[in-house]
Design a protein around this motif. Structure first.
Motif, PDB file in Angstrom:
ATOM      1  N   SER A  48       0.801  -1.321  -0.157  1.00 35.66           N
ATOM      2  CA  SER A  48      -0.100  -0.160   0.077  1.00 35.66           C
ATOM      3  C   SER A  48       0.848   1.197  -0.114  1.00 35.66           C
ATOM      4  O   SER A  48       0.520   2.185  -0.681  1.00 35.66           O
ATOM      5  CB  SER A  48      -0.834   0.015   1.160  1.00 35.66           C
ATOM      6  N   MET A  49       1.883   1.146   0.770  1.00 33.73           N
ATOM      7  CA  MET A  49       3.033   2.313   0.686  1.00 33.73           C
ATOM      8  C   MET A  49       3.673   2.480  -0.528  1.00 33.73           C
ATOM      9  O   MET A  49       3.820   3.565  -0.992  1.00 33.73           O
ATOM     10  CB  MET A  49       4.035   1.931   1.748  1.00 33.73           C
ATOM     11  N   LEU A  50       3.639   1.402  -1.502  1.00 34.34           N
ATOM     12  CA  LEU A  50       4.301   1.629  -2.654  1.00 34.34           C
ATOM     13  C   LEU A  50       3.272   2.277  -3.600  1.00 34.34           C
ATOM     14  O   LEU A  50       3.655   3.132  -4.506  1.00 34.34           O
ATOM     15  CB  LEU A  50       4.820   0.261  -3.096  1.00 34.34           C
ATOM     16  N   PHE A  51       2.180   1.893  -3.489  1.00 37.66           N
ATOM     17  CA  PHE A  51       1.008   2.285  -4.528  1.00 37.66           C
ATOM     18  C   PHE A  51       0.938   3.902  -4.186  1.00 37.66           C
ATOM     19  O   PHE A  51       0.864   4.687  -5.138  1.00 37.66           O
ATOM     20  CB  PHE A  51      -0.288   1.778  -4.261  1.00 37.66           C
ATOM     21  N   LYS A  52       1.081   4.400  -2.701  1.00 39.25           N
ATOM     22  CA  LYS A  52       0.965   5.657  -2.577  1.00 39.25           C
ATOM     23  C   LYS A  52       2.097   6.534  -3.113  1.00 39.25           C
ATOM     24  O   LYS A  52       2.034   7.736  -3.973  1.00 39.25           O
ATOM     25  CB  LYS A  52       0.629   5.991  -1.088  1.00 39.25           C
ATOM     26  N   TYR A  53       3.380   6.104  -2.709  1.00 36.82           N
ATOM     27  CA  TYR A  53       4.656   6.756  -2.784  1.00 36.82           C
ATOM     28  C   TYR A  53       4.962   6.639  -4.463  1.00 36.82           C
ATOM     29  O   TYR A  53       5.451   7.921  -4.937  1.00 36.82           O
ATOM     30  CB  TYR A  53       5.737   6.018  -2.152  1.00 36.82           C
ATOM     31  N   LEU A  54       4.759   5.710  -4.863  1.00 39.45           N
ATOM     32  CA  LEU A  54       5.333   5.790  -6.677  1.00 39.45           C
ATOM     33  C   LEU A  54       4.268   6.048  -7.449  1.00 39.45           C
ATOM     34  O   LEU A  54       4.533   6.349  -8.577  1.00 39.45           O
ATOM     35  CB  LEU A  54       5.844   4.309  -6.685  1.00 39.45           C
ATOM     36  N   GLY A  55       3.014   5.740  -7.068  1.00 36.86           N
ATOM     37  CA  GLY A  55       2.065   5.977  -8.032  1.00 36.86           C
ATOM     38  C   GLY A  55       0.787   7.015  -7.659  1.00 36.86           C
ATOM     39  O   GLY A  55      -0.178   7.330  -8.462  1.00 36.86           O
ATOM     40  N   GLY A  56       0.652   7.487  -6.314  1.00 37.00           N
ATOM     41  CA  GLY A  56      -0.188   8.258  -6.062  1.00 37.00           C
ATOM     42  C   GLY A  56      -1.397   7.674  -5.561  1.00 37.00           C
ATOM     43  O   GLY A  56      -2.526   8.463  -5.532  1.00 37.00           O
ATOM     44  N   VAL A  57      -1.479   6.276  -5.662  1.00 37.22           N
ATOM     45  CA  VAL A  57      -2.913   5.841  -5.647  1.00 37.22           C
ATOM     46  C   VAL A  57      -3.125   5.308  -3.899  1.00 37.22           C
ATOM     47  O   VAL A  57      -2.145   4.744  -3.513  1.00 37.22           O
ATOM     48  CB  VAL A  57      -2.980   4.407  -6.244  1.00 37.22           C
ATOM     49  N   ASP A  58      -4.200   5.665  -3.349  1.00 36.49           N
ATOM     50  CA  ASP A  58      -4.522   5.252  -1.992  1.00 36.49           C
ATOM     51  C   ASP A  58      -4.798   3.735  -2.187  1.00 36.49           C
ATOM     52  O   ASP A  58      -5.487   3.222  -2.862  1.00 36.49           O
ATOM     53  CB  ASP A  58      -5.651   5.798  -1.463  1.00 36.49           C
TER      54      ASP A  58
END
Length: 278
Positions: A109-119
């Motif tokens: 989930s952290m990767l989604f947010k940090y790399l893609g801006g996805v919650d």
């Protein structure tokens, strides 16, 4: 290596390899997890909750009731995915259960947010039953714009993905299958460009026949690899039409046997690698 650098000893390399794990034990406890939920809308005073909650929130609710597609405009659905796991195939740790899988799902989930801006929301399920996993994902799907299946053991991961993709109204993705396969096939395409070889003429050997490898084989064939140029090998040998024990035991492997017949090869790893470009 510059003049100032020296080669690390075995002990130093081992200590370096262990350091991320040692740091992780300290920092996971310090932060109490890696993700959190924070308000996106402005809250100037407590009175603003009459907009974000009752009574004002009733208006967007009524709009979505009339047109469910408006959920993508009026809620966080458009940019939120669920990371769903049953904890049965976590990293190289195996079946460690849903609670122990949480740090990995938080990390994804952290990767989604940090790399893609996805919650992203980690959801670890206390069941290993494929039907229950499928039904649970179906039930939570209205809250999300997509589903990322993660670290689910094979062969059930194939049926879970296929079933959910058939009838879910939102995209469903199994990272261990499609994610790995996408990266691997993209790498193969570009590597062959570098050496000046046509993709459809290349010969491939795939070592291992787990979820990722089978997905790579499927995508290679879908991308243009000739079946007679693809050889896959598991711990018992090359997947070919002589491996009849796979017919009922492992349907996905038998499909590869039928499609490729092991590129005409028989034997084990040594024979599988012979003549392979990749």
């Amino acid at each position: 290596m510059t003049g100032k650098e020296r080669e690390l000893s075995v002990e130093e390399r081992l200590a370096k390899a262990k350091k991320p794990g040692e740091d992780a034990k300290i920092l996971h406890k310090f932060y109490g997890g890696k993700i959190e939920t924070v308000p996106k809308a402005c809250v100037r005073s407590f009175n603003d909750f009459s907009i974000w909650y009752s009574p004002g929130v009733a208006e967007p609710c009524k709009m979505i009731a009339q047109d469910p597609e408006l959920a993508y405009e009026l809620t966080c659905k458009w940019n939120t995915v669920a990371v769903v796991s049953d904890g049965t195939r976590v990293l190289g740790l195996g079946d460690i259960g849903p609670e122990a899988a949480m740090p990995v799902m938080e990390g994804k989930s952290m990767l989604f947010k940090y790399l893609g801006g996805v919650d992203s929301v980690p959801i670890c399920l206390d069941t290993k039953d494929p039907d229950k996993i499928i039904e649970t994902v179906r039930l939570i799907a209205p809250s999300f714009g997509g589903i990322n299946l993660e670290d689910i053991s094979n062969p059930k991961c194939f049926d879970i993905l296929d079933e959910l993709r058939r009838d879910c109204k939102i995209p469903v993705w199994h990272d261990d299958q499609q994610g790995t396969a996408t990266v691997e096939v993209a790498g193969a395409i570009n590597a062959l460009k570098v050496v000046g070889k046509k993709f459809e003429e290349a010969h491939f050997a795939i070592v291992g026949a787990g979820a990722a490898s089978l997905a790579i084989a499927r995508l290679l064939l879908a991308t243009g690899t000739k079946p007679q140029n693809l050889c896959m090998c598991d711990s018992s040998g090359i997947l070919n039409l002589e491996r009849e024990e796979l017919k009922t035991k492992y349907r996905q492997k038998w499909e590869i046997c039928e499609k490729t017949d092991g590129a005409g090869k028989r034997g084990g790893l040594k024979e599988a690698l012979k003549g392979a470009d990749i």
